[in-house]
Each structure stands twice: as structure tokens, then as C-alpha cells.
Design a protein around this motif. Structure first.
Motif, short mmCIF file in Angstrom:
data_model
loop_
_atom_site.label_atom_id
_atom_site.label_comp_id
_atom_site.label_asym_id
_atom_site.label_seq_id
_atom_site.Cartn_x
_atom_site.Cartn_y
_atom_site.Cartn_z
N MET A 110 0.84 -1.17 0.00
CA MET A 110 0.00 0.00 0.00
C MET A 110 0.89 1.24 0.00
SD MET A 110 -2.95 0.90 2.70
CE MET A 110 -4.14 2.09 2.29
N THR A 111 0.52 2.23 -0.79
CA THR A 111 1.27 3.48 -0.87
C THR A 111 0.80 4.43 0.21
OG1 THR A 111 1.43 3.20 -3.26
CG2 THR A 111 1.88 5.39 -2.38
N ALA A 112 1.74 5.05 0.90
CA ALA A 112 1.40 6.04 1.93
C ALA A 112 1.22 7.41 1.28
CB ALA A 112 2.50 6.09 2.98
N TYR A 113 0.19 8.13 1.71
CA TYR A 113 -0.08 9.46 1.20
C TYR A 113 0.01 10.45 2.35
CZ TYR A 113 -1.88 7.13 -2.92
OH TYR A 113 -2.01 6.36 -4.04
N ALA A 114 0.41 11.66 2.03
CA ALA A 114 0.44 12.74 3.03
C ALA A 114 -0.99 13.08 3.42
CB ALA A 114 1.14 13.96 2.46
N PRO A 115 -1.22 13.55 4.66
CA PRO A 115 -2.58 13.86 5.10
C PRO A 115 -3.31 14.88 4.23
CG PRO A 115 -1.08 13.87 6.96
CD PRO A 115 -0.25 13.73 5.71
#
Length: 62
Positions: A1-6
Motif C-alpha cells: 500500500m502506498t502512503a499518502y500525506a494527510p
């Protein structure tokens, strides 16, 4: 899963998988799109003004 900035925007489909979202947009979108209420958007301030077709129910958002 790719992490995204808030604060990063992502596209999610189907829409209900995206979560609750902005409740105000959920409330005024049917008025504009389904019932034909005229809307005015001020791009400089982000304010949206909608009025009922007969003018009896003004509503605005900020």
C-alpha cells in the motif's frame, strides 16, 4: 500500500469507499444538480451562494 500525506488529494472509486467526506457538499450538491438551484461561486474567496428557484430559501457556505 502506498502512503499518502494527510493533505494529499487522491481519487477513490466508488465514491462511498472514500468515507464521509464534506457533509456540506453532500447537502448542497443534490440541490444544485438534481433540483436545479442556481449556484454562484466566488473563486477568490471560495464562497458558494445558492438560492431556491423561487427565492424563498437562500443558503450560502464559506
Amino acid at each position: 500500500m502506498t502512503a499518502y500525506a494527510p493533505d494529499e488529494r487522491v481519487m477513490v472509486s466508488p465514491r462511498y469507499m472514500a468515507g464521509a467526506g464534506d457533509r456540506l457538499a453532500d447537502a448542497i450538491a443534490p440541490l444544485i444538480h438534481l433540483f436545479g438551484w442556481p449556484a454562484q461561486h466566488d473563486a477568490a474567496t471560495g464562497h458558494v451562494k445558492i438560492d431556491s428557484p423561487d427565492g424563498s430559501v437562500p443558503a450560502s457556505t464559506r
